[in-house]
Design a protein around this motif. Structure first.
Motif, PDB file in Angstrom:
ATOM      1  N   THR A   1      -2.920   3.633   3.081  1.00 21.28           N
ATOM      2  CA  THR A   1      -4.197   3.839   2.410  1.00 21.28           C
ATOM      3  C   THR A   1      -4.330   2.930   1.198  1.00 21.28           C
ATOM      4  O   THR A   1      -3.327   2.501   0.618  1.00 21.28           O
TER       5      THR A   1
ATOM      6  N   GLN B   1      -8.904  -1.664   1.590  1.00 23.94           N
ATOM      7  CA  GLN B   1      -8.566  -1.386   2.981  1.00 23.94           C
ATOM      8  C   GLN B   1      -8.630  -2.689   3.781  1.00 23.94           C
ATOM      9  O   GLN B   1      -9.572  -3.473   3.620  1.00 23.94           O
TER      10      GLN B   1
ATOM     11  N   ASN C   1      -3.421   2.061  10.114  1.00 26.69           N
ATOM     12  CA  ASN C   1      -3.981   3.407  10.269  1.00 26.69           C
ATOM     13  C   ASN C   1      -2.970   4.385  10.864  1.00 26.69           C
ATOM     14  O   ASN C   1      -2.866   5.537  10.422  1.00 26.69           O
TER      15      ASN C   1
ATOM     16  N   TYR D   1       0.832  -1.204   0.000  1.00 31.13           N
ATOM     17  CA  TYR D   1       0.000   0.000   0.000  1.00 31.13           C
ATOM     18  C   TYR D   1       0.870   1.259   0.000  1.00 31.13           C
ATOM     19  O   TYR D   1       1.975   1.259   0.558  1.00 31.13           O
TER      20      TYR D   1
END
Length: 209
Positions: free
Chosen positions: A202, A177, A197, A98
């Motif tokens: 993201t 996610q 987080n 990510y």
């Protein structure tokens, strides 16, 4: 309840170390240039035992996502996606890479599936991208490199049980996610989501963050 969760997570890591020892028992150094060259030669001979089952829509969505991130952080863009490894000589793995809110940094969720879903487990790590490589530091679990090779991804490490080794990952899918269900409701799922987080990770294009 919290104590029970911590115990479950500790037990899960112990099981993981037992079933995934070659992957986890890494040394605290990255492969040398000579080791990388030798491993890449082996990489080109590795064969996936699964076919590319991505739909045209999945390929298009992932390609669009990569193009969007290439405008914002070109160094990380080629690595983004959910990569699959299922080699003739190993169990299945996923390497989900990510983008993050820090330029040149990526978030990684590494899934191991030695005996199907019941024995699967997941680990979170951060990686720094430079010179076309992701340098991954898992702390006590060791260090590794991820390098793009054509349409595939090579994961290289130095393992205490077998020395330098390499895995081939292919067929990148669009990112989603992470959720407890996507992490198969494993004991480590909550911690991974918290790490995801807190590190600004993201699954969205740059204009959305």
């Amino acid at each position: 309840m919290r104590k029970r969760s911590q115990i479950s997570f500790t037990v899960s890591l112990a099981i993981l170390a037992a079933i995934c020892l070659p992957v986890l028992a890494q040394s605290q150094r990255y492969p040398t240039d000579a080791e990388v060259q030798r491993l890449i030669a082996r990489f080109r001979q590795q064969k996936q035992v699964v076919a590319d089952e991505r739909t045209p829509s999945q390929i298009r969505i992932r390609d669009t996502f990569v193009r969007a991130w290439s405008q914002s952080d070109s160094s990380i863009a080629p690595f983004l996606g959910e990569w699959l490894s299922a080699l003739e000589t190993s169990y299945a793995q996923t390497l989900i890479i990510y983008p993050s809110s820090s330029r040149g940094r990526v978030c990684i969720i590494h899934g191991y599936f030695p005996d199907g879903d019941d024995a699967s487990t997941f680990l979170f790590a951060m990686g720094s991208v430079s010179n076309g490589q992701i340098r991954i530091d898992r702390g006590d679990l060791g260090r590794s490199l991820a390098i793009k090779q054509g349409n595939d991804l090579a994961l290289l490490g130095i393992y205490k049980s077998q020395g330098a080794d390499i895995w081939k990952f292919s067929y990148p899918k669009p990112l989603k996610q992470p959720t407890r269900p996507s992490l198969q409701n494993k004991p480590e799922a909550a911690k991974i989501i918290q790490q995801f987080n807190s590190n600004g990770c993201t699954a969205y294009p740059p204009e959305s963050i």
